[in-house]
Write an enzyme that holds these catalytic residues in place. Structure first.
Site, PDB file in Angstrom:
ATOM      1  N   LYS A 168      -5.900  -1.387  -2.246  1.00 15.67           N
ATOM      2  CA  LYS A 168      -5.180  -0.746  -1.144  1.00 15.67           C
ATOM      3  C   LYS A 168      -6.150  -0.211  -0.096  1.00 15.67           C
ATOM      4  CE  LYS A 168      -1.686   0.670  -4.500  1.00 15.67           C
ATOM      5  NZ  LYS A 168      -1.098   1.804  -5.251  1.00 15.67           N
ATOM      6  N   VAL A 215       0.840  -1.198   0.000  1.00 11.94           N
ATOM      7  CA  VAL A 215       0.000   0.000   0.000  1.00 11.94           C
ATOM      8  C   VAL A 215       0.876   1.249   0.000  1.00 11.94           C
ATOM      9  CG1 VAL A 215      -1.786   1.287   1.230  1.00 11.94           C
ATOM     10  CG2 VAL A 215      -1.801  -1.215   1.279  1.00 11.94           C
TER      11      VAL A 215
END
Length: 429
Positions: free
Chosen positions: A207, A134
């Site tokens: 994400k 992420v």
């Protein structure tokens, strides 16, 4: 000095080779900071003969990543292949079953199978870490699980795909169409092999699903994200938004409300003076809001060899130090099933439409909004080169998308629209 921590790296693309370089070039620094030497035992990739600019002859080669994951001389399996299923998932499960720690940059795999993998890792008392999955070099996972562990998180939002941010800012600065900048970005190698993962918002939504799970103690729920990409954003929208004091961003937002968990990945307007509004190019930005800390803003490179490999090595160092945390910040068995919000919280909206040159056209639009309970905060009207239609921009007061859709449907029946309205939510920081 403790025994070396031995890595097995599956995937030798941009990020994998970035990890190899850091392990080689920063060996003394890594040892000093962790109290252990960090070494590479074996590697795996699709092609052994590819020239990667660095000799890999010091490492054992495994054609099968599952075999790499099971090797006796591997303590940590580093999965950098990608893909939500297939070899990446098979090898990750094999590594955990063999008692290995796992580090991955694979956002798609975690978004789709994160709960099961977390339960497997925690049952085996092994780490499954994913800082690199992420926002590239931004340490947002560590911030949420450690730095903000004493906070009740109220909202997570941000720009989580650098390619989309590049396209939108390039459209604005160069005055180019979406199609022109898309072709440019693709030619520069900024887009995934399947560009829809980027421009369709899928990569960024993976994400967001991960961050939302950590922030709100819920099971990863990618299917619960309201998803819209940037394909419909025109240069006219970007110019019009700028004229009203806004920038358009592909924005991820997650917040827990009385209605349930709200998760959205969609183009939104943000004030041009805000941190998100000033974000340029391929940079990522995550905004975290907590009941104690209030708001913090994290900004940095969201991709690339150095930033993503840096995130991988952060996880490597934590494992070398013996740090052990639940995968999503609390035991996987305690994570709640996410209850998707049936409707999102009200917000102001931006509307752009073309009106035919008829007396009372604007009044009919205003009436449609009023009858749907949508009030106008400000409005602008522009002339049009063909003199047959005028561009009208409206910013509403806070309303629901359902009410706005009722108003748009009513407008479409008035006969005064020359173009279908474009509606974009406005988010304030």
């Amino acid at each position: 000095m403790s025994q070396p921590l031995r890595l097995g790296i599956a995937g030798l693309g941009t990020v994998g080779m970035g990890v190899v370089k850091i392990v080689r070039q920063q060996a003394a620094l890594l040892s000093a900071r962790t109290g252990r030497d960090i070494t590479i035992s074996a590697v795996s990739a699709r092609s052994k003969d590819k020239d990667r600019g660095i000799s890999l002859s010091d490492y054992a080669w495994e054609t099968d990543p599952v075999a790499l994951a099971k090797r006796d001389d591997v303590d940590v399996f580093v999965e950098l292949m990608g893909g939500e299923d297939g070899p990446a998932k098979d090898a990750t499960e094999a590594a955990l079953a063999a008692g290995k720690h796992v580090i991955t940059a694979n956002k798609a795999m975690l978004a789709m199978h994160g709960q099961a993998l977390a339960e497997q890792a925690e049952a085996a008392q092994r780490s499954l870490r994913f800082e690199a999955a992420v926002a590239g070099g931004i340490p947002v996972i560590k911030v949420l699980t450690e730095g903000l562990a004493g906070n009740g998180i109220t909202r997570v939002m941000g720009v989580m795909n650098g390619s989309c941010n590049y396209i939108l800012t390039r459209m604005e600065t160069a005055g180019l169409s979406y199609q022109d900048v898309f072709a440019e970005a693709d030619g520069l190698g900024y887009l995934e092999a399947d560009p829809q993962l980027d421009v369709g918002g899928i990569d960024a939504a993976h994400k967001l699903a991960i961050l939302s799970s950590i922030a709100f103690g819920t099971r990863v729920d990618f299917a619960g994200i309201e998803l819209e990409g940037i394909e419909r954003i025109s240069i006219e929208d970007i110019r019009a938004a700028a004229d009203m004091g806004f920038k358009i961003k592909l924005l991820g937002v997650a917040q827990k409300t009385g209605r349930g968990l709200e998760q959205r990945m969609q183009p939104c307007l943000v004030p041009d003076t805000s941190p998100l509004g000033q974000l340029q190019g391929g940079t990522n930005m995550i905004v975290l809001e907590g009941d104690a800390v209030e708001q913090i803003v994290l900004r940095g490179p969201g991709a690339g060899a150095g930033p993503t490999a840096s995130a991988v090595m952060s996880d490597v160092c934590d494992i070398a130090r013996g740090l052990s945390l639940p995968v999503f910040g609390q035991p996987a068995t305690t994570l709640e099933a996410a209850k998707p919000a049936l409707s999102v919280l009200p917000a102001p909206y931006y509307l752009r439409m073309g009106l035919v040159d008829k007396p009372g056209a604007l009044a009919k639009v205003a009436a449609a909004l009023g009858e749907a309970g949508v009030s106008i905060e400000r409005m602008r009207q522009y002339g049009h080169a063909d003199l047959e239609a005028a561009q009208v921009l409206i910013v509403t007061h806070k309303t629901t998308r359902a009410s706005l859709d009722v108003a748009i449907e009513a407008m479409e029946g008035t006969g005064v629209l020359a173009q279908a309205p474009v509606a974009l939510r406005i988010e304030h920081l």
